[in-house]
Write a protein that holds these residues in place. Structure first.
Motif, PDB file in Angstrom:
ATOM      1  N   ALA A  64      -6.602  -2.674  -0.815  1.00 61.45           N
ATOM      2  CA  ALA A  64      -5.998  -1.377  -1.476  1.00 61.45           C
ATOM      3  C   ALA A  64      -6.610  -0.312  -0.592  1.00 61.45           C
ATOM      4  N   LYS A  85      -2.740  -1.808  -7.392  1.00 68.19           N
ATOM      5  CA  LYS A  85      -4.238  -1.723  -7.176  1.00 68.19           C
ATOM      6  C   LYS A  85      -4.858  -3.219  -7.131  1.00 68.19           C
ATOM      7  N   ASN A 100       0.881  -1.135   0.037  1.00 68.31           N
ATOM      8  CA  ASN A 100       0.168  -0.038  -0.022  1.00 68.31           C
ATOM      9  C   ASN A 100       0.850   1.183   0.003  1.00 68.31           C
TER      10      ASN A 100
END
Length: 232
Positions: A119, A112, A65
């Motif tokens: 995400a 993503k 992330n």
């Protein structure tokens, strides 16, 4: 996830490398020798600042992330650059900056997809400090983002546990390093000190912790991003 990270990496990497090979990006002597939009309009920082803090998470997911957040920022920046080209942008500069934009979008979409429902949300950039009509301002910001990206991947590599994630990070940082070199050459063509600012006193690329990187990019992101749960 329906696909393994390795499968996603292979397909994403193939797309990325096809773009590189198609135009011999940063490998041909010519390039080496020369090297929605996110317009903020009338909005102020107070108008756009979110009250919610985006927590990147923990472990390898948190690191992914973290990378996803940085790739969002870079993709948004280059998208804006090419939507509002600076004054007297040359065809060569358009070619290079368009390729970099395409690479950053590939990176963003890879993370993503790999993260799936883990995400973080799409972040709102703040480019109010950048004059997109000025070559100096745009390339200066590009150098900052690319050097930061390389240092971020280098610093986060030792925190990754899954070897597949580490392999992907290694592939992406190699592309980011080529971006950094291309931008440096656009700013100062044919300079002997092309790696100035990218290499430390030991002759190695810089490597910074997520806390340092997040603090550095905070002025360019409207959302509050927290990496407090990332591995140390």
């Amino acid at each position: 996830m329906k696909k393994t990270l390795t499968q996603i990496s292979d397909s994403s990497d193939s797309l990325m490398l096809s773009k590189v090979n198609r135009r011999y990006f940063l490998r041909s002597a010519g390039v080496a020798a020369t090297t929605g939009a996110f317009l903020l309009g009338a909005c102020t920082e107070q108008d756009l600042m979110s009250d919610d803090t985006v927590d990147l998470g923990s472990g390898d997911i948190g690191i992914l992330n973290y990378a996803y957040a940085l790739e969002q920022l870079e993709a948004a920046f280059y998208t804006q650059v090419m939507m509002t080209p600076y004054l007297n942008m040359t065809d060569m500069e358009k070619w290079i900056l368009t390729d970099i934009r395409d690479h950053e979008i590939v990176h963003r979409e890879f993370f993503k997809k790999a993260l799936g429902d883990k995400a973080i949300k799409g972040l709102m950039p703040n480019f109010s400090q950048i004059d997109f009509q000025s070559r100096t301002s745009v390339l200066g910001a590009a150098k900052l983002f690319e050097d930061t990206g390389v240092a971020a991947y280098n610093g986060a590599g030792k925190l990754i546990k899954d070897v597949n994630y580490l392999l992907v990070a290694g592939k992406i940082v190699s592309v980011e390093a080529r971006h950094a070199s291309a931008i440096a050459d656009l700013i100062n063509p044919n300079a002997l000190e092309f790696a100035n600012g990218q290499i430390n006193e030991m002759g190695l690329e810089h490597a910074y912790s997520p806390s340092v990187i997040l603090g550095g990019v905070a002025p360019f992101i409207m959302d509050k991003v927290s990496g407090k749960n990332l591995p140390m």
